[in-house]
Design an enzyme around this catalytic site. Structure first.
Site, PDB file in Angstrom:
ATOM      1  N   ALA A 247       0.867  -1.228  -0.091  1.00 42.47           N
ATOM      2  CA  ALA A 247      -0.013  -0.013  -0.022  1.00 42.47           C
ATOM      3  C   ALA A 247       0.795   1.309  -0.034  1.00 42.47           C
ATOM      4  CB  ALA A 247      -1.007  -0.096   1.229  1.00 42.47           C
ATOM      5  N   ASP A 248       0.210   2.442  -0.286  1.00 43.10           N
ATOM      6  CA  ASP A 248       0.922   3.531   0.053  1.00 43.10           C
ATOM      7  C   ASP A 248       0.112   4.488   0.354  1.00 43.10           C
ATOM      8  OD1 ASP A 248       3.556   4.675  -0.462  1.00 43.10           O
ATOM      9  OD2 ASP A 248       2.661   6.062  -1.985  1.00 43.10           O
TER      10      ASP A 248
END
Length: 104
Positions: free
Chosen positions: A70-71
């Site tokens: 994820a970011d």
């Protein structure tokens, strides 16, 4: 096995809260935004790049493994605010964000 392609203590904590069995596997990728790249395209590209890098680290070690990536970014006025490089830069970022609407 699930591998978390991140060194983020917060992401690991979130997975522990739901009692997920996982292994932390930080990846190192270039997180530089591309010229004229929108924040939404950038964050999607980063999450995908982290997942691909994580899968690459596994090789054939665990073909059934799941790589979770994820970011998170902060934007203000549709501009990506990067990670602070030092304490002074962090203060500058916080000052910019203070009292202003921004998105995470």
């Amino acid at each position: 096995m699930i591998y978390l392609a991140s060194g983020s203590p917060r992401r690991a904590e979130l997975l522990r809260q739901i009692n997920l069995d996982f292994e932390v596997m930080p990846v190192n990728i270039d997180e530089s935004p591309l010229q004229f790249e929108s924040p939404s395209v950038y964050v999607e590209r980063m999450a995908n790049s982290k997942a691909v890098a994580g899968r690459g680290k596994l090789s054939d070690k665990d073909p059934d493994a799941v790589v979770l990536a994820a970011d998170t970014i902060i934007t203000i006025d549709d501009k990506i605010i990067g990670k602070p490089v030092d304490e002074e830069h962090c203060r500058c970022i916080l000052s910019t964000l203070s009292g202003r609407e921004h998105r995470v």
